[in-house]
Write a protein that holds these residues in place. Structure first.
Motif, PDB file in Angstrom:
ATOM      1  N   HIS A 117     -19.074  -7.285-160.048  1.00  0.00           N
ATOM      2  CA  HIS A 117     -20.474  -6.928-159.802  1.00  0.00           C
ATOM      3  C   HIS A 117     -21.373  -7.466-160.917  1.00  0.00           C
ATOM      4  O   HIS A 117     -22.495  -7.926-160.657  1.00  0.00           O
ATOM      5  N   ALA A 357     -26.408  -8.078-154.940  1.00  0.00           N
ATOM      6  CA  ALA A 357     -26.174  -7.719-156.338  1.00  0.00           C
ATOM      7  C   ALA A 357     -27.024  -6.547-156.809  1.00  0.00           C
ATOM      8  O   ALA A 357     -26.560  -5.724-157.607  1.00  0.00           O
ATOM      9  N   ASP A 363     -28.616  -2.051-161.882  1.00  0.00           N
ATOM     10  CA  ASP A 363     -28.433  -3.473-161.568  1.00  0.00           C
ATOM     11  C   ASP A 363     -29.691  -4.262-161.900  1.00  0.00           C
ATOM     12  O   ASP A 363     -29.631  -5.352-162.497  1.00  0.00           O
TER      13      ASP A 363
END
Length: 397
Positions: A117, A357, A363
């Motif tokens: 990730h 993503a 993130d």
């Protein structure tokens, strides 16, 4: 300026192998390394001749730095020199990405999900940096920005490889009407000699494959032929550098089920951490495909397919470059194409890169830090990728 023609294909291979092991930073950095090596140190060609060669390779579809290397090898040892330069420059990153793909397939459970990730988040920052840099250089006024925005909207509304080709063609026509490039200044001829007859022959081979491979894949369906056609077409139609291949490849390999979207984006992130040309991402995709076309065989097939147009176009264009570079209509069309490819890359930044993503606020925070590191702290891309992978392993697992 007299050229030094003393290099053998073996010597050319070793020179470019060293560059392939050390040339981090993407196409612009690669061209800087080449200039230092071949203009400053080895004096294979003059500063102006090198600038002309770079201009030609940026004019053609495909990876500009690899095409410059192919042309330099050609100038020193003919066709064998061109092949030696490409193999030397491409081999290190192609091997590293193939091994990464094989490791990902064989030991996916052993690798923390957060690391993968983190690589996806790194890809967001790298593509955003590319969009920003290209937009500043290629979309310098309202008309070019508008063309970029329209191109982005069209490829998002119609997400297919052929839609992107149509957008590029329309942008070229719009460029012919809207843009008025400045008159080209006097220059030195490129120090490479190929006859116009040979150049026309190579162009015919390029077009025959571009038009014939889709027909062959329809008449004789096979995974190998379909894959070769998809990667050859991508290598033939990518303007603006390696980052722009992202939407074309994603539209080919993910809907067909050859590679999952998660693997695609993770591999693209890993590609930023290795030296050499970004087009070696094709080696990762080929190695990640399902059997029987997978592993080393898939890697080699996809790598050859995506780079073959670069060889054919360089060989075809060199004899005619002196006329092309002074053609105002051609330059106007290319200004339209350049604005459109920024739009294609912006669309790719949203889908598949951002959508796969950026799933939560953390993130976005990591992507923002990575982008700041690239744009303002001048941290090398490979180090940003490694840092994102490590952060993903620590915080997202």
């Amino acid at each position: 300026m007299a050229l030094n023609l003393a290099c053998s294909p073996r010597q050319i291979f070793l020179i470019f192998l060293r560059l392939g092991l050390t040339s981090f930073g993407g196409p612009v950095a690669h061209l800087g390394f080449f200039r230092e090596e071949f203009v400053g140190r080895r004096r294979w060609l003059s500063e102006r001749s090198y600038a002309d060669l770079v201009a030609l390779c940026q004019f053609l579809p495909g990876p500009a730095s690899s095409q410059v290397g192919i042309a330099l090898g050609l100038s020193q040892a003919g066709y064998r020199g061109a092949l030696a330069a490409w193999v030397g420059f491409t081999l290190p990153s192609a091997l590293a990405l193939t091994l990464f793909a094989l490791g990902l397939a064989g030991f996916a459970d052993a690798l923390p999900a957060g690391v993968l990730h983190g690589l996806k988040v790194a890809a967001v920052a790298v593509v955003a940096q590319a969009v920003w840099g290209m937009a500043r250089n290629l979309c310098t006024d309202a008309s070019r920005l508008s063309l970029m925005a329209v191109a982005t909207c069209l490829v998002l509304l119609v997400p297919s490889a052929w839609a992107q080709v149509v957008v590029i063609a329309l942008a070229a026509l719009i460029g012919l009407v809207m843009f008025k490039p400045a008159q080209t200044l006097a220059h030195e001829p490129l120090p490479i000699g190929i006859s116009r007859g040979a150049g026309a022959g190579w162009l015919m081979v390029f077009l025959a494959l571009l038009l014939g491979l889709p027909l062959l894949s329809e008449l004789w369906p096979s995974q190998a032929l379909n894959v070769f056609d998809a990667f050859y077409r991508t290598g033939s139609l990518v303007f603006g550098g390696g980052h722009v291949m992202l939407p074309l490849l994603q539209a080919e390999v993910v809907p067909n089920g050859w590679v999952s979207n998660a693997t695609f984006v993770a591999g693209y992130g890993a590609t930023q951490a290795v030296p050499g040309p970004l087009f070696t991402f094709a080696a990762f995709l080929g190695a990640s495909m399902p059997a029987p076309l997978s592993g080393w065989l898939g890697s080699l097939l996809c790598l050859v397919a995506i780079f073959l147009p670069s060889f054919l176009l360089v060989f075809a264009a060199l004899p005619f470059w002196e006329q092309l570079r002074t053609n105002m209509r051609m330059q106007a069309a290319m200004q339209g194409v350049n604005a459109a490819v920024v739009g294609l890359l912006l669309a790719a930044l949203y889908r598949p890169v951002w959508t796969s993503a950026i799933l939560q606020p953390s993130d976005f925070g990591l992507a923002l830090l990575a982008l700041v590191a690239l744009l303002f702290w001048r941290v090398p891309a490979w180090l940003v990728v490694v840092g994102c992978g490590a952060a993903g392993g620590l915080f997202f697992s």
